[in-house]
Design an enzyme around this catalytic site. Structure first.
Site, short mmCIF file in Angstrom:
data_model
loop_
_atom_site.label_atom_id
_atom_site.label_comp_id
_atom_site.label_asym_id
_atom_site.label_seq_id
_atom_site.Cartn_x
_atom_site.Cartn_y
_atom_site.Cartn_z
N LYS A 1 0.87 -1.18 0.00
CA LYS A 1 0.00 0.00 0.00
C LYS A 1 0.90 1.22 0.00
O LYS A 1 1.43 1.62 1.03
CB LYS A 1 -0.86 -0.03 1.26
N GLY B 1 6.03 5.12 9.00
CA GLY B 1 5.14 6.28 8.94
C GLY B 1 4.98 6.91 10.31
O GLY B 1 5.85 6.77 11.18
N THR C 1 -0.54 6.51 13.09
CA THR C 1 -0.96 5.39 12.23
C THR C 1 -0.39 4.08 12.78
O THR C 1 -1.08 3.05 12.79
CB THR C 1 -0.53 5.64 10.78
N GLU D 1 8.27 1.29 11.93
CA GLU D 1 9.38 2.26 11.94
C GLU D 1 8.71 3.62 11.94
O GLU D 1 8.11 4.03 10.95
CB GLU D 1 10.28 2.06 10.73
N CYS E 1 13.00 10.40 8.32
CA CYS E 1 12.66 9.95 9.67
C CYS E 1 13.83 10.12 10.63
O CYS E 1 13.63 10.41 11.80
CB CYS E 1 12.13 8.52 9.67
N GLU F 1 7.55 15.54 16.54
CA GLU F 1 8.20 15.47 15.24
C GLU F 1 7.49 16.42 14.27
O GLU F 1 6.26 16.37 14.15
CB GLU F 1 8.11 14.04 14.69
P1 ADP Z 1 1.56 11.06 7.27
O1 ADP Z 1 0.57 11.56 8.28
O2 ADP Z 1 2.87 11.71 7.38
O3 ADP Z 1 1.04 10.98 5.87
P2 ADP Z 1 0.95 8.35 7.80
O4 ADP Z 1 1.47 7.50 8.88
O5 ADP Z 1 -0.48 8.77 7.86
O6 ADP Z 1 1.89 9.58 7.71
O7 ADP Z 1 1.20 7.67 6.38
C1 ADP Z 1 2.07 6.60 6.15
C2 ADP Z 1 1.31 5.51 5.43
O8 ADP Z 1 0.27 5.05 6.27
C3 ADP Z 1 0.64 5.94 4.12
O9 ADP Z 1 0.81 4.91 3.17
C4 ADP Z 1 -0.80 6.09 4.52
O10 ADP Z 1 -1.69 5.87 3.46
C5 ADP Z 1 -0.94 4.99 5.54
N1 ADP Z 1 -2.08 5.17 6.45
C6 ADP Z 1 -2.61 6.33 6.89
N2 ADP Z 1 -3.66 6.11 7.68
C7 ADP Z 1 -3.82 4.77 7.77
C8 ADP Z 1 -4.74 3.90 8.45
N3 ADP Z 1 -5.72 4.37 9.20
N4 ADP Z 1 -4.57 2.56 8.30
C9 ADP Z 1 -3.57 2.06 7.55
N5 ADP Z 1 -2.70 2.83 6.87
C10 ADP Z 1 -2.81 4.17 6.97
#
Ligand code: ADP
Length: 494
Positions: free
Chosen positions: A188, A241, A245, A264, A299, A398
């Site tokens: 994804k 990420g 999340t 991570e 990161c 962060e």
């Molecule tokens: P940012 O807020 O910096 O975009 P995220 O942690 O939201 O960082 O994004 C990192 C990844 O996690 C992306 O691929 C995003 O689509 C995915 N992501 C965001 N929200 C969710 C969720 N609720 N469940 C699973 N994956 C998610």
């Protein structure tokens, strides 16, 4: 690298991006698409499939079928190695095309992207291709009428959720070891950086990866990412990420099949400069690059500068001097040192952090603003805030932007205490000529990576992982393989 080649690629039309399931491009089950905005000018670059939970389920079912019939895991190691090596070669031969596509999508300056993205991804895939036939099981020292084998098996279906700052590099950190160990993967990519990673997935198929072994679904994290997290048929979830999340993924796991979750996450990495640093000019240069390259969207960025009080003013001016010389702007120009912020949402967040820092008593001695409005792109000045107290928001949270928080310290104990005063523990650095001090600080600062008299640059031979709320498990190095194997005991009566 040649600017004219980059300029030819920057105007190439980008076709609508579909999912890749079972080796084939497919649209969303309900036909929905979402716009892909370029951070270079805020304009629509193309569209991509806006995945549904059903799309994710069909990608997972395809990966499960591929795993169950052993079309990949059942191949001899030499055959799997050949495919992965070919894939690495294809990434390399398409490096510029991949890098430019990625930059148009995520905004990283091309000078960094070409090395950090396809360059590093090819190296990572090759590393794990070469490792895969050097992973042995073990024979346990059992009583003599028993043969105890410890076998290493692939875990099954791996779900990988990738962020937008370095999609190819971080994608390869997960895909390389997962595929090398014989797993199937569902990927994804991030909403704001899917295109180059999807192209890299296509190249895997051109290299001969069997259909179904690697499926990729685009769309919103909250929809397709959630469906992956809640799936009863994903065995391991790997993620890079944000902490929020990451926390959700653990909840998804608990609410579904208790899949293993490796995270991570972020950091607030301390870069500690003692007055006896071997070369303050060099330290200033590396410090500026360690926070401002890729507009701080790294990161392990050294986002907290802890400076010994006696050299504080002198050192901060040196860092500011270096930062002034770093050109912000067109990420596809080879002259650019700091590219675009990935999205308008991220830019707003960065500016909000600067406002809060100022309200909490920090002095903005450089930057703090959005610039180059006329381009329509998302650009921000490199920003330095001094007088940041260890408990201030800017010292604790962060930002993931080009914002350096500076705090002065008096003693080594102070420096270590301040360095350890966040919930994070990803990376850090200590600059000193005193060997004993270097070892004490690197022992006592709680992080997964410590640099001494440098910042960044650790290669694929060493692990990357955080402690505290920076995550668990490791990417890179042979240690990464552990996430993608199960140990099976075979207890054989003789
Ligand atoms: P940012 O807020 O910096 O975009 P995220 O942690 O939201 O960082 O994004 C990192 C990844 O996690 C992306 O691929 C995003 O689509 C995915 N992501 C965001 N929200 C969710 C969720 N609720 N469940 C699973 N994956 C998610």
């Amino acid at each position: 690298m040649d600017q004219s080649k980059i300029d030819a690629l920057r105007v190439r039309p980008v076709f609508p991006q579909l999912h890749l399931i079972d080796g084939k491009p497919v649209p969303a089950s309900d036909g929905a698409t979402m716009d892909v905005l370029s951070p270079l000018d805020g304009q629509v670059l193309t569209t991509m499939a806006k995945g549904t939970a059903a799309d994710m389920e069909s990608a997972i079912a395809s990966a499960r079928a591929a795993f169950d019939d052993r079309r990949w895991a059942g191949q001899p190691p030499a055959a799997r190695k050949k495919v992965l090596l070919k894939w690495a070669d294809l990434i390399e031969s398409n490096a510029l095309e991949l890098a430019v596509l990625g930059v148009r999508d995520n905004g990283t300056e091309i000078g960094m992207a070409i090395k950090a993205e396809p360059g590093s991804a090819a190296g990572t895939i090759r590393y794990y291709a070469e490792a895969l036939d050097k992973v042995y099981g073990e024979i346990a020292p059992t009583q003599s009428d028993v043969l105890g084998l410890i076998q290493k098996e692939p875990v099954g279906v791996v779900g990988a959720i990738i962020p937008w700052n370095f999609p190819l590099m971080i994608g390869a950190w997960k895909l390389g070891p997962a595929l090398a160990m014989g797993n199937s993967v569902v990927l994804k990519p991030a909403e704001t950086a899917s295109l180059s990673l999807m192209r890299m997935v296509e190249l895997a198929h051109e290299a001969g990866l069997p259909p179904g072994v690697l499926n990729a679904v685009t769309g919103e994290g909250a929809v397709v990412g959630e469906a992956m997290g809640l799936s009863m048929d994903v065995d391991v979830l790997v993620f890079t990420g944000s902490g929020s999340t990451g926390r959700r993924l653990m909840e998804y796991s608990a609410r579904s099949n208790m899949k293993r979750v490796y995270l991570e996450l972020g950091g607030k990495s301390p870069n500690i400069i003692f007055a006896d640093a071997p070369d303050l000019e060099e330290a200033a240069k590396v410090t500026a690059h360690g926070i401002f390259r890729n507009a701080g969207q790294v990161c392990v960025a050294g986002s907290r500068l802890l400076v010994e009080a006696s050299i504080h003013d002198e050192f901060v001016s040196k860092v500011a001097e270096v930062a002034k010389g770093m050109q912000v702007g067109d990420p596809l120009s080879l002259q650019t040192a700091i590219g675009a912020v990935n999205s308008d949402r991220q830019l707003d967040q960065n500016l909000g952090f600067v406002e809060t820092a100022s309200a909490e008593g920090g002095q903005i001695i450089m930057g703090g603003n959005r610039i180059l409005h006329e381009t329509g792109g998302y650009f921000m000045e490199p920003t330095i805030v001094t007088g940041v107290t260890p408990d201030a928001t800017l010292a604790q949270k962060e930002v993931f932007g080009p914002v350096l928080a500076v705090t002065a310290f008096d003693t080594e104990e102070d420096a270590i205490r301040i360095a350890n005063s966040t919930v994070y523990g990803l990376a850090g650095a200590v600059w000193t000529s005193n060997l004993s001090r270097a070892h004490r600080v690197l022992r006592d600062v709680r992080t997964g990576v410590m640099h001494v008299n440098t910042y960044g640059g650790a290669d694929g031979t060493v692990p990357l992982g955080g402690v505290g709320q920076s995550g668990n498990g490791h990417d890179k190095s042979l240690y990464a393989l552990e996430k993608y194997i199960n140990l099976k005991t075979a207890w054989i009566k003789l």
